[in-house]
Design a protein around this motif. Structure first.
Motif, short mmCIF file in Angstrom:
data_model
loop_
_atom_site.label_atom_id
_atom_site.label_comp_id
_atom_site.label_asym_id
_atom_site.label_seq_id
_atom_site.Cartn_x
_atom_site.Cartn_y
_atom_site.Cartn_z
N ASP A 122 11.83 -8.75 6.30
CA ASP A 122 12.98 -7.99 5.83
C ASP A 122 14.16 -8.93 5.57
O ASP A 122 14.08 -10.13 5.84
CB ASP A 122 13.37 -6.92 6.85
CG ASP A 122 14.12 -5.74 6.23
OD1 ASP A 122 14.35 -5.76 5.00
OD2 ASP A 122 14.47 -4.81 6.97
N LEU A 123 15.25 -8.38 5.06
CA LEU A 123 16.43 -9.15 4.72
C LEU A 123 17.54 -8.88 5.73
O LEU A 123 17.63 -7.78 6.28
CB LEU A 123 16.94 -8.76 3.32
CG LEU A 123 15.94 -8.84 2.17
CD1 LEU A 123 16.57 -8.27 0.91
CD2 LEU A 123 15.50 -10.27 1.94
N LEU A 160 7.41 -0.32 4.11
CA LEU A 160 8.30 -1.23 3.38
C LEU A 160 9.60 -1.39 4.17
O LEU A 160 10.29 -0.40 4.46
CB LEU A 160 8.60 -0.69 1.98
CG LEU A 160 9.49 -1.57 1.09
CD1 LEU A 160 8.79 -2.88 0.77
CD2 LEU A 160 9.88 -0.85 -0.19
N PRO A 161 9.97 -2.62 4.56
CA PRO A 161 11.18 -2.83 5.36
C PRO A 161 12.42 -2.22 4.69
O PRO A 161 12.54 -2.23 3.46
CB PRO A 161 11.28 -4.35 5.45
CG PRO A 161 9.87 -4.82 5.30
CD PRO A 161 9.24 -3.88 4.32
N SER A 162 13.33 -1.72 5.51
CA SER A 162 14.47 -0.94 5.01
C SER A 162 15.35 -1.70 4.04
O SER A 162 15.79 -1.16 3.01
CB SER A 162 15.30 -0.41 6.18
OG SER A 162 15.81 -1.49 6.95
N ASN A 163 15.65 -2.97 4.34
CA ASN A 163 16.54 -3.71 3.46
C ASN A 163 15.85 -4.18 2.19
O ASN A 163 16.50 -4.34 1.15
CB ASN A 163 17.17 -4.88 4.20
CG ASN A 163 18.24 -4.42 5.18
OD1 ASN A 163 18.81 -3.35 5.03
ND2 ASN A 163 18.50 -5.22 6.20
N VAL A 164 14.54 -4.40 2.23
CA VAL A 164 13.80 -4.68 1.00
C VAL A 164 13.77 -3.42 0.14
O VAL A 164 13.87 -3.50 -1.09
CB VAL A 164 12.37 -5.16 1.31
CG1 VAL A 164 11.57 -5.34 0.03
CG2 VAL A 164 12.39 -6.49 2.07
N ARG A 165 13.70 -2.26 0.79
CA ARG A 165 13.76 -0.99 0.06
C ARG A 165 15.11 -0.87 -0.66
O ARG A 165 15.18 -0.45 -1.82
CB ARG A 165 13.57 0.18 1.03
CG ARG A 165 13.43 1.54 0.37
CD ARG A 165 13.36 2.61 1.46
NE ARG A 165 12.20 2.41 2.31
CZ ARG A 165 11.04 3.03 2.15
NH1 ARG A 165 10.89 3.89 1.15
NH2 ARG A 165 10.04 2.82 2.98
N LEU A 205 17.81 -3.19 -7.58
CA LEU A 205 17.25 -3.81 -8.78
C LEU A 205 16.94 -2.76 -9.84
O LEU A 205 17.16 -3.00 -11.04
CB LEU A 205 15.98 -4.59 -8.41
CG LEU A 205 16.19 -5.88 -7.62
CD1 LEU A 205 14.85 -6.43 -7.13
CD2 LEU A 205 16.92 -6.92 -8.45
N ILE A 206 16.43 -1.63 -9.43
CA ILE A 206 16.14 -0.55 -10.39
C ILE A 206 17.44 -0.05 -11.01
O ILE A 206 17.53 0.17 -12.23
CB ILE A 206 15.39 0.60 -9.69
CG1 ILE A 206 13.98 0.14 -9.27
CG2 ILE A 206 15.31 1.83 -10.59
CD1 ILE A 206 13.22 1.15 -8.44
N VAL A 210 6.97 -7.10 -3.76
CA VAL A 210 5.87 -7.07 -4.73
C VAL A 210 4.85 -6.00 -4.38
O VAL A 210 4.44 -5.20 -5.22
CB VAL A 210 5.19 -8.45 -4.81
CG1 VAL A 210 3.88 -8.36 -5.61
CG2 VAL A 210 6.11 -9.48 -5.43
N LYS A 211 4.46 -5.95 -3.12
CA LYS A 211 3.37 -5.07 -2.71
C LYS A 211 3.83 -3.66 -2.34
O LYS A 211 3.00 -2.75 -2.21
CB LYS A 211 2.62 -5.70 -1.54
CG LYS A 211 1.87 -6.97 -1.95
CD LYS A 211 1.13 -7.61 -0.80
CE LYS A 211 0.34 -8.83 -1.26
NZ LYS A 211 -0.79 -8.50 -2.14
N GLY A 212 5.12 -3.48 -2.13
CA GLY A 212 5.63 -2.15 -1.79
C GLY A 212 5.35 -1.74 -0.36
O GLY A 212 5.37 -0.55 -0.03
N ARG A 213 5.13 -2.71 0.50
CA ARG A 213 4.82 -2.45 1.91
C ARG A 213 5.17 -3.68 2.73
O ARG A 213 5.52 -4.73 2.19
CB ARG A 213 3.34 -2.13 2.09
CG ARG A 213 2.40 -3.21 1.57
CD ARG A 213 0.99 -3.03 2.06
NE ARG A 213 0.04 -3.95 1.45
CZ ARG A 213 -0.10 -5.23 1.75
NH1 ARG A 213 0.69 -5.80 2.66
NH2 ARG A 213 -1.02 -5.98 1.16
#
Length: 310
Positions: free
Chosen positions: A68-69, A234-239, A245-246, A276-279
């Motif tokens: 995660d970030l 998927l980690p919260s901060n990557v989410r 980005l979207i 990349v993997k969404g998880r």
């Protein structure tokens, strides 16, 4: 001494207690700035420091897991000793860093300028941290001479943060933070190692994302394919990064997958592969060398073994 010989800088860390994790004061050679840092339990003690009765710019940092970030809040105050005396903080954090000056030359206008520039840099390095500020800070209109002085101050801030182990900035920003006239020479093989890596989307081995490792930094390459689906792991901060980005067009729909439209720097490989993997992902296993499919962890292990032999 030859011109291209490596030149260093001196970072002084004063620990205010017996425990090395106690409140620390950090100074850099030939700089009037000073940083005070520590864990939350030392925050009230930090407020007693005389220099914090001056204008300050500060970071509250909540570290992220391996995949995660970190989350960061950027702020400023004209008298930090009066800030957060009620104990109500904008985010939960495990580290605070407060930057001020050992003299009275740092003004409220200066720290507002620094706050906005630091916020902008961190927002630009979205793969390295999630910025917690809800709104963009308001800058200040400084004279040209003051802007030049604050650019030097900002460069020294970045240098101190990197020296303390906070990989939040791009290679270009790290390099520009070096003192003027100094020449840096990279002798560490790990810094000179360049790797082109790929990871595949789940159950779709022909759909790939590409990661470049160079100068000790990771960059997820524009055009990489990203899983259109995400899972609860998927980690919260990557989410949050994915959503950002979207929203800004950095990640777009491309048929049955999504595609990255710009390069994204990362401090670690695992948040990149999680995106990349969404998880949740272990980047050292999921990123493979393009030339032979060897996992990143094995490649770096081999590189470390070679250094030990040499």
């Amino acid at each position: 001494m030859s011109f291209d010989e490596q030149i260093g800088r001196v970072v002084k860390i004063f620990i205010t207690g017996k425990d090395p994790r106690s409140l620390r004061t950090v100074e850099l050679d030939n700089w009037t700035g000073v940083a005070i840092t520590g864990q939350p339990e030392f925050f009230k003690k930090a407020l007693e420091a005389e220099v914090l009765a001056r204008s300050c710019v500060y970071l509250l940092i909540k570290s992220g897991a391996e995949d995660d970030l970190p989350e960061i809040y950027v702020g400023e105050s004209d008298d930090f000793s009066q800030r957060y005396t009620n104990g109500k903080f904008p985010i939960e954090f495990d580290t605070f860093l407060i930057f001020t000056s050992k003299d009275d030359n740092l003004t409220r206008a200066h720290v507002k300028w620094l706050e906005e520039k630091l916020w902008a840099i961190l927002k630009g390095n979205s793969g390295k941290a999630v910025v917690a500020n809800a709104n963009k800070p308001t800058s200040s209109n400084l004279p040209r001479a003051d802007v030049a002085t604050m650019r030097t101050y900002l460069g020294n801030m970045i240098y101190v943060l990197e020296a303390l182990g906070y990989d939040l900035f791009s290679v270009k920003e790290r390099t520009s933070a070096s003192a003027a006239g100094q020449v840096e020479q990279q002798n560490d093989e790990a810094q000179n190692l360049v790797l082109d890596l790929y990871a595949t989307l789940p159950k779709r081995i022909d759909d790939r994302a590409y990661l470049r490792y160079e100068d000790g930094a990771y960059v997820l390459i524009s055009g990489s394919k990203i899983n259109a689906r995400i899972t609860e792991s998927l980690p919260s901060n990557v989410r949050k990064l994915r959503e950002q980005l979207i929203e800004d067009g950095g990640l777009i729909e491309a048929g049955d997958h999504m595609e990255l439209t710009k390069d994204i720097p990362f401090s670690k490989p695992s948040p990149a592969s999680a995106l990349v993997k969404g998880r949740s992902s272990t980047g050292y296993q999921d990123w493979l060398r393009v030339t032979d499919g060897v996992p990143l962890g094995a490649v770096l292990g081999i590189a470390a073994a070679i250094r030990e032999v040499v």
